[in-house]
Motif scaffolding. Structure first.
Motif, PDB file in Angstrom:
ATOM      1  N   ASP A  41      43.031  39.572  38.414  1.00  0.00           N
ATOM      2  CA  ASP A  41      43.535  39.546  39.778  1.00  0.00           C
ATOM      3  C   ASP A  41      42.755  40.577  40.565  1.00  0.00           C
ATOM      4  O   ASP A  41      41.909  41.285  40.034  1.00  0.00           O
ATOM      5  CB  ASP A  41      45.041  39.862  39.770  1.00  0.00           C
ATOM      6  CG  ASP A  41      45.760  39.285  40.982  1.00  0.00           C
ATOM      7  OD1 ASP A  41      46.987  39.181  40.914  1.00  0.00           O
ATOM      8  OD2 ASP A  41      45.100  38.966  41.976  1.00  0.00           O
ATOM      9  N   PHE A  42      43.060  40.641  41.866  1.00  0.00           N
ATOM     10  CA  PHE A  42      42.327  41.566  42.744  1.00  0.00           C
ATOM     11  C   PHE A  42      42.350  42.980  42.208  1.00  0.00           C
ATOM     12  O   PHE A  42      41.331  43.637  42.063  1.00  0.00           O
ATOM     13  CB  PHE A  42      42.914  41.481  44.149  1.00  0.00           C
ATOM     14  CG  PHE A  42      42.547  42.622  45.048  1.00  0.00           C
ATOM     15  CD1 PHE A  42      43.508  43.263  45.795  1.00  0.00           C
ATOM     16  CD2 PHE A  42      41.240  43.065  45.135  1.00  0.00           C
ATOM     17  CE1 PHE A  42      43.174  44.314  46.617  1.00  0.00           C
ATOM     18  CE2 PHE A  42      40.887  44.112  45.950  1.00  0.00           C
ATOM     19  CZ  PHE A  42      41.867  44.734  46.696  1.00  0.00           C
ATOM     20  N   LEU A  43      43.514  43.497  41.877  1.00  0.00           N
ATOM     21  CA  LEU A  43      43.640  44.825  41.274  1.00  0.00           C
ATOM     22  C   LEU A  43      44.477  44.707  40.015  1.00  0.00           C
ATOM     23  O   LEU A  43      45.451  43.965  39.980  1.00  0.00           O
ATOM     24  CB  LEU A  43      44.325  45.806  42.228  1.00  0.00           C
ATOM     25  CG  LEU A  43      43.628  46.110  43.544  1.00  0.00           C
ATOM     26  CD1 LEU A  43      44.475  47.066  44.342  1.00  0.00           C
ATOM     27  CD2 LEU A  43      42.257  46.704  43.299  1.00  0.00           C
ATOM     28  N   ASP A  44      44.088  45.448  38.978  1.00  0.00           N
ATOM     29  CA  ASP A  44      44.955  45.555  37.808  1.00  0.00           C
ATOM     30  C   ASP A  44      46.142  46.426  38.196  1.00  0.00           C
ATOM     31  O   ASP A  44      45.979  47.591  38.520  1.00  0.00           O
ATOM     32  CB  ASP A  44      44.198  46.186  36.642  1.00  0.00           C
ATOM     33  CG  ASP A  44      43.118  45.262  36.109  1.00  0.00           C
ATOM     34  OD1 ASP A  44      43.312  44.044  36.227  1.00  0.00           O
ATOM     35  OD2 ASP A  44      42.104  45.762  35.606  1.00  0.00           O
ATOM     36  N   ARG A  45      47.339  45.828  38.158  1.00  0.00           N
ATOM     37  CA  ARG A  45      48.517  46.504  38.699  1.00  0.00           C
ATOM     38  C   ARG A  45      49.457  46.943  37.581  1.00  0.00           C
ATOM     39  O   ARG A  45      49.696  46.178  36.656  1.00  0.00           O
ATOM     40  CB  ARG A  45      49.268  45.578  39.657  1.00  0.00           C
ATOM     41  CG  ARG A  45      48.425  45.011  40.759  1.00  0.00           C
ATOM     42  CD  ARG A  45      49.304  44.354  41.800  1.00  0.00           C
ATOM     43  NE  ARG A  45      49.647  42.997  41.470  1.00  0.00           N
ATOM     44  CZ  ARG A  45      48.907  41.945  41.815  1.00  0.00           C
ATOM     45  NH1 ARG A  45      47.783  42.121  42.452  1.00  0.00           N
ATOM     46  NH2 ARG A  45      49.277  40.728  41.506  1.00  0.00           N
ATOM     47  N   LYS A  83      36.444  46.897  39.638  1.00  0.00           N
ATOM     48  CA  LYS A  83      37.687  46.915  38.885  1.00  0.00           C
ATOM     49  C   LYS A  83      37.949  48.295  38.277  1.00  0.00           C
ATOM     50  O   LYS A  83      39.077  48.799  38.293  1.00  0.00           O
ATOM     51  CB  LYS A  83      37.645  45.858  37.776  1.00  0.00           C
ATOM     52  CG  LYS A  83      37.843  44.426  38.247  1.00  0.00           C
ATOM     53  CD  LYS A  83      37.808  43.477  37.067  1.00  0.00           C
ATOM     54  CE  LYS A  83      38.172  42.057  37.483  1.00  0.00           C
ATOM     55  NZ  LYS A  83      39.583  41.899  37.859  1.00  0.00           N
ATOM     56  N   GLY A  84      36.875  48.899  37.729  1.00  0.00           N
ATOM     57  CA  GLY A  84      37.047  50.184  37.073  1.00  0.00           C
ATOM     58  C   GLY A  84      37.542  51.263  38.019  1.00  0.00           C
ATOM     59  O   GLY A  84      38.409  52.069  37.672  1.00  0.00           O
ATOM     60  N   SER A 134      34.925  36.991  42.018  1.00  0.00           N
ATOM     61  CA  SER A 134      36.229  36.685  41.429  1.00  0.00           C
ATOM     62  C   SER A 134      37.358  37.304  42.231  1.00  0.00           C
ATOM     63  O   SER A 134      38.461  36.745  42.308  1.00  0.00           O
ATOM     64  CB  SER A 134      36.274  37.190  39.981  1.00  0.00           C
ATOM     65  OG  SER A 134      35.995  38.584  39.935  1.00  0.00           O
ATOM     66  N   GLU A 135      37.111  38.455  42.850  1.00  0.00           N
ATOM     67  CA  GLU A 135      38.145  39.099  43.650  1.00  0.00           C
ATOM     68  C   GLU A 135      38.361  38.375  44.971  1.00  0.00           C
ATOM     69  O   GLU A 135      39.484  38.293  45.475  1.00  0.00           O
ATOM     70  CB  GLU A 135      37.770  40.564  43.897  1.00  0.00           C
ATOM     71  CG  GLU A 135      37.483  41.374  42.654  1.00  0.00           C
ATOM     72  CD  GLU A 135      38.670  41.462  41.724  1.00  0.00           C
ATOM     73  OE1 GLU A 135      39.817  41.362  42.188  1.00  0.00           O
ATOM     74  OE2 GLU A 135      38.450  41.626  40.509  1.00  0.00           O
ATOM     75  N   ALA A 170      40.512  35.370  44.281  1.00  0.00           N
ATOM     76  CA  ALA A 170      41.913  35.759  44.091  1.00  0.00           C
ATOM     77  C   ALA A 170      42.556  36.247  45.375  1.00  0.00           C
ATOM     78  O   ALA A 170      43.756  36.081  45.584  1.00  0.00           O
ATOM     79  CB  ALA A 170      42.002  36.845  43.015  1.00  0.00           C
ATOM     80  N   ASN A 171      41.753  36.856  46.249  1.00  0.00           N
ATOM     81  CA  ASN A 171      42.269  37.428  47.494  1.00  0.00           C
ATOM     82  C   ASN A 171      41.323  37.074  48.638  1.00  0.00           C
ATOM     83  O   ASN A 171      40.435  37.851  48.982  1.00  0.00           O
ATOM     84  CB  ASN A 171      42.390  38.949  47.365  1.00  0.00           C
ATOM     85  CG  ASN A 171      42.840  39.608  48.658  1.00  0.00           C
ATOM     86  OD1 ASN A 171      43.386  38.956  49.554  1.00  0.00           O
ATOM     87  ND2 ASN A 171      42.596  40.899  48.776  1.00  0.00           N
ATOM     88  N   PRO A 172      41.492  35.887  49.243  1.00  0.00           N
ATOM     89  CA  PRO A 172      40.576  35.444  50.305  1.00  0.00           C
ATOM     90  C   PRO A 172      40.501  36.389  51.499  1.00  0.00           C
ATOM     91  O   PRO A 172      39.521  36.365  52.247  1.00  0.00           O
ATOM     92  CB  PRO A 172      41.153  34.080  50.717  1.00  0.00           C
ATOM     93  CG  PRO A 172      41.951  33.620  49.537  1.00  0.00           C
ATOM     94  CD  PRO A 172      42.504  34.869  48.926  1.00  0.00           C
ATOM     95  N   LYS A 173      41.505  37.244  51.674  1.00  0.00           N
ATOM     96  CA  LYS A 173      41.475  38.179  52.807  1.00  0.00           C
ATOM     97  C   LYS A 173      40.316  39.173  52.707  1.00  0.00           C
ATOM     98  O   LYS A 173      39.926  39.771  53.711  1.00  0.00           O
ATOM     99  CB  LYS A 173      42.801  38.947  52.894  1.00  0.00           C
ATOM    100  CG  LYS A 173      43.938  38.146  53.510  1.00  0.00           C
ATOM    101  CD  LYS A 173      45.070  39.065  53.938  1.00  0.00           C
ATOM    102  CE  LYS A 173      46.061  38.319  54.816  1.00  0.00           C
ATOM    103  NZ  LYS A 173      46.922  39.240  55.558  1.00  0.00           N
ATOM    104  N   LEU A 174      39.781  39.342  51.511  1.00  0.00           N
ATOM    105  CA  LEU A 174      38.654  40.256  51.363  1.00  0.00           C
ATOM    106  C   LEU A 174      37.438  39.799  52.158  1.00  0.00           C
ATOM    107  O   LEU A 174      36.603  40.615  52.555  1.00  0.00           O
ATOM    108  CB  LEU A 174      38.269  40.386  49.885  1.00  0.00           C
ATOM    109  CG  LEU A 174      39.230  41.163  48.986  1.00  0.00           C
ATOM    110  CD1 LEU A 174      38.743  41.115  47.543  1.00  0.00           C
ATOM    111  CD2 LEU A 174      39.367  42.601  49.452  1.00  0.00           C
ATOM    112  N   SER A 175      37.323  38.508  52.383  1.00  0.00           N
ATOM    113  CA  SER A 175      36.167  37.982  53.116  1.00  0.00           C
ATOM    114  C   SER A 175      36.358  38.031  54.623  1.00  0.00           C
ATOM    115  O   SER A 175      35.440  37.735  55.387  1.00  0.00           O
ATOM    116  CB  SER A 175      35.870  36.543  52.680  1.00  0.00           C
ATOM    117  OG  SER A 175      36.970  35.693  52.960  1.00  0.00           O
TER     118      SER A 175
END
Length: 526
Positions: free
Chosen positions: A24-28, A107-108, A510-511, A514-519
């Motif tokens: 997913d966008f962030l590992d939560r 991600k890291g 990939s992010e 998962a999270n189209p708002k990033l674009s």
């Protein structure tokens, strides 16, 4: 020397701060994993909680798969040809949002941020009044410093990134926008100002102090001074802030450069006073639990348990050319040339003589060399420093130079030359930006800094930054130890021309899925 005790940290992380591995966008962190009603009740528990933020699984993904690739391979210092296309793309500027090292870097760093957020919010919500505000704020300040370090890397790599302060909110609202660069840097500065005001002046070796925060603040303000200043001049207000914070560290901390450049990177001198922030590692055998930089070793013969030397990053001809013959101490510490002998690597077996150019820094020898029987190549005990005093000295000199073409300022020259003199190199009598950038490259090679220095330059002088990249000789070389002659090889691939866009990485594909708002266009945070 006493270090932060990591022996029981893995238990703490498993129970309290485990971050779920979701694609997913962030590992939560899940709600069940951070239910800590009986924790954060004493100063000692706060210290245990923050100690877990300095290394281990939290930093392993970034450290092992992105730290050197994005800092030194992308910048043209190192070249790694035989560990997959992702690393070749960093050399040839052909990487896209699907590049594995780029994705791992994103991600890291957000894994680090998620743990810091969880720690900060838990301390605020759960610490009782019986714990003093001083102790409570000091613990929060540690987490904010480390969060700022992660966001600083994110901002330099991607410029506009999402600012996340509460990962639990992502469970119900997982789609978030990127934030504008000015606000990301403001957020970083605010975290560091809080840290500078609430961290102690001294602490046990390995923990950050007010001087760590002020040192990083000087670097952040030097960066922000160029943001949006594409005409070649930097913002003088921020240059002054950078200068003043660096000066405060230099004049008031009581810290000094470690006497030996080469010894600074040996494990018996982990967390020496020059180190303002280092990742903390212990011996481990688990995958992505420890410091795996020994997998870059050139030979199993000098590695712990005689295994897992998966290939040494080669040195670029461009980096090689920056070292003079006089600068042999730093050169030999940072990278090997054929014929170089290292008595400390497999010392019981007579040492190691290099047979090809390759990275030396972070290659510390085997378990006997480091008096750690349980050490493996997956668990190096070197505490690699992400911020040290020599960096602050060079920041100070650059901030004094500011928008001038050159400077003979006495303070700038004094601290700049302190760095050179430790390395046995003659002092200079005049500084300019080219001289300072080159010195930073030589001093901090293989420590993940040079790409970020080039990005800083691109903010205010994009033409110079693009020309620097375009004129690099990003190729490997042969070296004849008998004659001392280096001969450049052909490129490992077709190198794309550098442009201003090169300095901002593509968002991980990939992010974005998962999270189209990033674009979408970045939005203000404040």
């Amino acid at each position: 020397m006493k270090y932060i005790n990591l022996k029981n940290i893995c238990v703490l992380l498993t129970v309290f701060f485990a971050v779920s591995c979701q694609d997913d966008f962030l590992d939560r962190p899940s709600q069940s994993e951070i239910s800590t009603e009986n924790f954060y009740k004493t100063k000692e528990e706060l210290r245990l909680a923050t100690a877990g933020l300095y290394g281990g699984r939290i930093w392993a993904q970034w450290n092992n798969q992105a730290y050197i690739p994005l800092g030194d391979i992308l910048s043209g210092n190192l070249i790694l040809q035989y560990q997959g296309a992702d690393l070749v793309q960093l050399n040839t500027f052909t990487l896209s949002g699907s590049n594995g090292r780029l994705i791992t870097g994103w991600k890291g760093l957000y894994i680090v941020i998620a743990h810091c957020n969880t720690t900060i919010n838990a301390i605020i919500e759960k610490t009782p009044a019986t714990v003093s505000e001083t102790d409570k704020n000091a613990a929060i300040a540690e987490a904010k410093f480390i969060r700022a370090m992660a966001y600083y890397h994110l901002a330099l790599l991607w410029k506009e990134v999402p600012i996340i302060e509460d990962n639990i909110k992502l469970i119900s609202s997982p789609l978030v926008n990127r934030n504008i660069a000015a606000d990301v840097y403001r957020f970083i500065a605010e975290d560091l100002i809080f840290a500078a005001e609430n961290l102690p002046v001294t602490d046990e070796p390995g923990r950050v102090t007010t001087w760590s925060a002020k040192g990083l603040l000087s670097k952040v303000y030097l960066t922000v001074a160029g943001l949006g200043q594409s005409g070649g001049a930097r913002n003088q207000e921020y240059l002054d802030l950078a200068k003043n914070y660096a000066k405060d560290v230099i004049e008031n901390s009581g810290l000094d450069l470690f006497p030996s450049y080469a010894d600074f990177f040996k494990t018996q001198f982990n967390d020496n006073p020059e180190s303002l922030f280092a990742l903390q590692w212990s011996a481990t055998t688990g995958w992505m639990e420890g410091n795996q930089l020994l997998t870059y070793s050139p030979s199993n013969d000098i590695n712990p348990q005689k295994s897992s030397a998966w290939g040494s990053p080669g040195v670029s001809y461009d980096l090689y050319l920056d070292y003079t013959e006089q600068d042999s101490i730093r050169r030999k510490t940072n990278f090997m040339l054929p014929g170089d002998h290292y008595a400390e690597l497999n010392a019981a077996g007579g040492g190691y003589t290099a047979d090809s150019p390759g990275m030396k820094k972070h290659i510390i020898g085997n378990e006997v060399d480091n008096n750690t029987p349980g050490m493996t190549a997956l668990g190096s005990i070197q505490h690699n420093s992400l911020l040290r005093l020599a960096d602050v000295y060079l920041i100070y000199a650059e901030a004094i130079l500011g928008n001038n073409t050159s400077t003979t300022d006495a303070d700038a020259l004094f601290y700049f030359n302190r760095v050179r003199e430790r390395a046995g190199v003659d002092p200079l009598t005049e500084l300019n930006i080219d001289v300072i950038l080159k010195e930073r490259r030589i001093e901090l090679a293989c420590e993940g800094h040079y790409w970020y220095d080039l990005v800083r330059l691109s903010y205010y002088d994009p033409v110079k930054a693009v020309n620097l990249l375009s004129n690099q000789q990003r190729v490997l070389f042969d070296y004849d130890s008998a004659t001392g002659v280096a001969t450049p090889k052909d490129p490992i691939g077709i190198i794309n021309p550098a442009t201003l866009a090169t300095f901002t990485l593509d968002l991980p594909a990939s992010e974005v899925i998962a999270n189209p708002k990033l674009s979408e266009p970045a939005v203000p945070y404040y």
